[in-house]
Design a protein around this motif. Structure first.
Motif, PDB file in Angstrom:
ATOM      1  N   VAL A 209     -31.459  27.039 -14.694  1.00  0.00           N
ATOM      2  CA  VAL A 209     -31.386  28.387 -14.126  1.00  0.00           C
ATOM      3  C   VAL A 209     -31.135  28.363 -12.625  1.00  0.00           C
ATOM      4  O   VAL A 209     -31.101  29.415 -11.977  1.00  0.00           O
ATOM      5  N   GLY A 210     -30.948  27.163 -12.082  1.00  0.00           N
ATOM      6  CA  GLY A 210     -30.669  27.028 -10.662  1.00  0.00           C
ATOM      7  C   GLY A 210     -31.924  26.777  -9.854  1.00  0.00           C
ATOM      8  O   GLY A 210     -33.036  27.110 -10.268  1.00  0.00           O
ATOM      9  N   THR A 211     -31.765  26.168  -8.693  1.00  0.00           N
ATOM     10  CA  THR A 211     -32.900  25.949  -7.803  1.00  0.00           C
ATOM     11  C   THR A 211     -32.394  25.858  -6.379  1.00  0.00           C
ATOM     12  O   THR A 211     -31.209  25.987  -6.100  1.00  0.00           O
ATOM     13  N   ALA A 212     -33.325  25.657  -5.485  1.00  0.00           N
ATOM     14  CA  ALA A 212     -33.037  25.412  -4.078  1.00  0.00           C
ATOM     15  C   ALA A 212     -34.168  24.541  -3.563  1.00  0.00           C
ATOM     16  O   ALA A 212     -35.239  24.460  -4.185  1.00  0.00           O
ATOM     17  N   ALA A 213     -33.941  23.861  -2.462  1.00  0.00           N
ATOM     18  CA  ALA A 213     -35.033  23.109  -1.860  1.00  0.00           C
ATOM     19  C   ALA A 213     -36.086  24.088  -1.348  1.00  0.00           C
ATOM     20  O   ALA A 213     -35.766  25.203  -0.926  1.00  0.00           O
ATOM     21  N   VAL A 214     -37.350  23.675  -1.384  1.00  0.00           N
ATOM     22  CA  VAL A 214     -38.412  24.553  -0.888  1.00  0.00           C
ATOM     23  C   VAL A 214     -38.102  24.958   0.550  1.00  0.00           C
ATOM     24  O   VAL A 214     -37.649  24.161   1.365  1.00  0.00           O
ATOM     25  N   VAL A 248     -33.248  18.473  -9.137  1.00  0.00           N
ATOM     26  CA  VAL A 248     -33.880  18.676  -7.837  1.00  0.00           C
ATOM     27  C   VAL A 248     -33.250  17.816  -6.753  1.00  0.00           C
ATOM     28  O   VAL A 248     -33.079  18.259  -5.612  1.00  0.00           O
ATOM     29  N   ALA A 249     -32.881  16.582  -7.089  1.00  0.00           N
ATOM     30  CA  ALA A 249     -32.454  15.614  -6.076  1.00  0.00           C
ATOM     31  C   ALA A 249     -31.291  16.121  -5.233  1.00  0.00           C
ATOM     32  O   ALA A 249     -31.297  15.999  -3.998  1.00  0.00           O
ATOM     33  N   GLU A 250     -30.295  16.691  -5.878  1.00  0.00           N
ATOM     34  CA  GLU A 250     -29.090  17.097  -5.155  1.00  0.00           C
ATOM     35  C   GLU A 250     -29.354  18.237  -4.184  1.00  0.00           C
ATOM     36  O   GLU A 250     -28.604  18.428  -3.221  1.00  0.00           O
ATOM     37  N   GLU A 251     -30.422  19.000  -4.409  1.00  0.00           N
ATOM     38  CA  GLU A 251     -30.790  20.060  -3.472  1.00  0.00           C
ATOM     39  C   GLU A 251     -31.683  19.515  -2.355  1.00  0.00           C
ATOM     40  O   GLU A 251     -31.439  19.763  -1.170  1.00  0.00           O
ATOM     41  N   GLU A 279     -38.297  16.402  -1.748  1.00  0.00           N
ATOM     42  CA  GLU A 279     -38.060  16.210  -3.174  1.00  0.00           C
ATOM     43  C   GLU A 279     -39.337  16.417  -3.981  1.00  0.00           C
ATOM     44  O   GLU A 279     -39.328  17.095  -5.019  1.00  0.00           O
ATOM     45  N   VAL A 280     -40.443  15.846  -3.509  1.00  0.00           N
ATOM     46  CA  VAL A 280     -41.719  16.003  -4.204  1.00  0.00           C
ATOM     47  C   VAL A 280     -42.142  17.473  -4.222  1.00  0.00           C
ATOM     48  O   VAL A 280     -42.553  18.007  -5.263  1.00  0.00           O
ATOM     49  N   SER A 281     -42.042  18.140  -3.071  1.00  0.00           N
ATOM     50  CA  SER A 281     -42.466  19.535  -2.982  1.00  0.00           C
ATOM     51  C   SER A 281     -41.644  20.431  -3.904  1.00  0.00           C
ATOM     52  O   SER A 281     -42.181  21.313  -4.585  1.00  0.00           O
ATOM     53  N   THR A 282     -40.331  20.184  -3.925  1.00  0.00           N
ATOM     54  CA  THR A 282     -39.468  21.013  -4.769  1.00  0.00           C
ATOM     55  C   THR A 282     -39.721  20.748  -6.247  1.00  0.00           C
ATOM     56  O   THR A 282     -39.820  21.687  -7.049  1.00  0.00           O
ATOM     57  N   ALA A 283     -39.827  19.481  -6.618  1.00  0.00           N
ATOM     58  CA  ALA A 283     -40.060  19.143  -8.023  1.00  0.00           C
ATOM     59  C   ALA A 283     -41.392  19.697  -8.510  1.00  0.00           C
ATOM     60  O   ALA A 283     -41.478  20.282  -9.601  1.00  0.00           O
ATOM     61  N   ALA A 284     -42.437  19.541  -7.715  1.00  0.00           N
ATOM     62  CA  ALA A 284     -43.753  20.056  -8.106  1.00  0.00           C
ATOM     63  C   ALA A 284     -43.717  21.572  -8.250  1.00  0.00           C
ATOM     64  O   ALA A 284     -44.319  22.138  -9.172  1.00  0.00           O
ATOM     65  N   VAL A 302     -40.594   9.870  -8.188  1.00  0.00           N
ATOM     66  CA  VAL A 302     -40.808   9.707  -9.632  1.00  0.00           C
ATOM     67  C   VAL A 302     -42.267   9.364  -9.918  1.00  0.00           C
ATOM     68  O   VAL A 302     -42.903   9.957 -10.799  1.00  0.00           O
ATOM     69  N   ALA A 303     -42.815   8.414  -9.159  1.00  0.00           N
ATOM     70  CA  ALA A 303     -44.210   8.006  -9.371  1.00  0.00           C
ATOM     71  C   ALA A 303     -45.168   9.154  -9.071  1.00  0.00           C
ATOM     72  O   ALA A 303     -46.138   9.387  -9.811  1.00  0.00           O
ATOM     73  N   THR A 304     -44.908   9.898  -7.999  1.00  0.00           N
ATOM     74  CA  THR A 304     -45.801  10.989  -7.587  1.00  0.00           C
ATOM     75  C   THR A 304     -45.795  12.125  -8.601  1.00  0.00           C
ATOM     76  O   THR A 304     -46.857  12.628  -9.006  1.00  0.00           O
ATOM     77  N   ILE A 305     -44.601  12.540  -9.010  1.00  0.00           N
ATOM     78  CA  ILE A 305     -44.501  13.667  -9.949  1.00  0.00           C
ATOM     79  C   ILE A 305     -45.027  13.272 -11.330  1.00  0.00           C
ATOM     80  O   ILE A 305     -45.701  14.068 -12.008  1.00  0.00           O
ATOM     81  N   SER A 306     -44.738  12.052 -11.749  1.00  0.00           N
ATOM     82  CA  SER A 306     -45.259  11.588 -13.036  1.00  0.00           C
ATOM     83  C   SER A 306     -46.793  11.584 -13.039  1.00  0.00           C
ATOM     84  O   SER A 306     -47.435  12.020 -14.008  1.00  0.00           O
TER      85      SER A 306
END
Length: 313
Positions: A209-214, A248-251, A279-284, A302-306
């Motif tokens: 659905v789309g995203t943006a960096a925080v 998330v990464a590309e944003e 990246e962590v903030s946006t993914a979370a 990857v480790a943090t979000i997992s």
């Protein structure tokens, strides 16, 4: 007076979509509660974390990413190493090199890379295009063919190219179709309707659905995901019950906080750490809003979000 908590369990649920084959296949979606509301009902399929790699290799990647892939010289080796990253559930191959405004790789060259990656990994695969509509129509349709039998997600079909990509991926080659819209619940629903009208089954559709960096209009992302999940669960809207996957990464790695040099912005601290933080903030955040899978690239992310997912489940 005693407090009697009200259950947040819904009668409707998000579709469970299976990706990949064999023992390492994964399922995303399937929940009938809001994100991480395990106190209301069990969530059988925890959110998943994917690792993004690109057909351009490692030349433009942060030093921490390069260090993780040290010794890898081919796309097959990079893909295998990505699949082994602690905390990773799947791999996402982004064919950015096909962009006519960039490296302009031919479809044939990109398909050789797709085949090399498929042969190198045993985890589920997501194949993403270059964001050029004309090129992606050909590129992703061919990728669906090359990946026959692997049950991959073809990301993404948009309003401009959903007919070609949806017909090839979802009908001809029985892959999963990623429906990509631009942070708007009405556009997301409309695209799902159009793709199902082609004949693609809802169980074979996921949504981007789309995203943006925080910090970059992220409130629109939050409101869109919240409304999508609310409509799917509380209103039993079948056209919005597809699980959400978010690249998330590309944003996160393409905003100034992740790119400005330490010489230009010394007060911001180390440039790579800033990228990881974004990246962590946006993914979370997108997971908390309702995304069922995120695509990131740094091993620390990857480790943090997992770990976050495991502790919240």
């Amino acid at each position: 007076m005693p407090f009697n908590g009200k259950s947040g369990k819904f009668n409707a649920s998000i579709n469970a979509v299976e990706v990949g084959c064999g023992e390492k296949a994964i399922k995303i979606g399937g929940e009938n509660v809001l994100p991480f509301y395990t106190f209301d009902a069990p969530i059988e399929n925890a959110p998943k974390v994917g690792v993004m790699i690109t057909d351009l290799g490692l030349d433009n990647e942060p030093e921490g990413v390069k260090a993780y892939y040290a010794g890898c010289s081919t796309m097959g080796e990079i893909a295998k190493k990505a699949s082994e990253m602690p905390g990773a559930d799947f791999v996402c191959l982004r064919l950015i090199g096909a962009d006519p405004n960039g490296a302009n790789k031919s479809t044939e060259e990109c398909m050789e890379i797709v085949k090399e990656v498929i042969d190198a990994i045993d985890v589920p695969l997501v194949i993403e295009g270059c964001k050029n509509v004309a090129k992606d129509t050909e590129l992703l349709s061919k990728a669906a063919d090359v990946a026959q039998g692997k049950n991959v997600i073809i990301l993404s079909a948009r309003e401009e190219d959903y007919k070609g990509i949806g017909a090839a991926a979802g009908l001809a080659y029985n892959q999963k179709v990623g429906a990509e819209s631009a942070v708007d619940i009405n556009l997301a629903k409309q695209l799902n309707v159009l793709i199902t009208q082609l004949g693609v089954q809802p169980a074979n559709i996921v949504m981007n659905v789309g995203t943006a960096a925080v910090g970059y209009g992220f409130e629109y992302v939050v409101s869109t995901m919240d409304r999508v999940k609310a409509a799917a669960l509380s209103q039993n809207d079948a056209q919005l019950q597809m699980p959400i996957i978010t690249p998330v990464a590309e944003e996160a790695w393409n905003v100034k906080e992740a790119m400005a040099s330490e010489e230009d912005m010394p007060e911001w601290g180390p440039v790579e750490q800033r990228g990881i933080d974004m990246e962590v903030s946006t993914a979370a955040s997108v997971l908390a809003c309702g995304s069922n899978a995120v695509i990131v690239k740094h091993p620390v992310t990857v480790a943090t979000i997992s770990k976050m997912i495991k502790e919240l489940m």
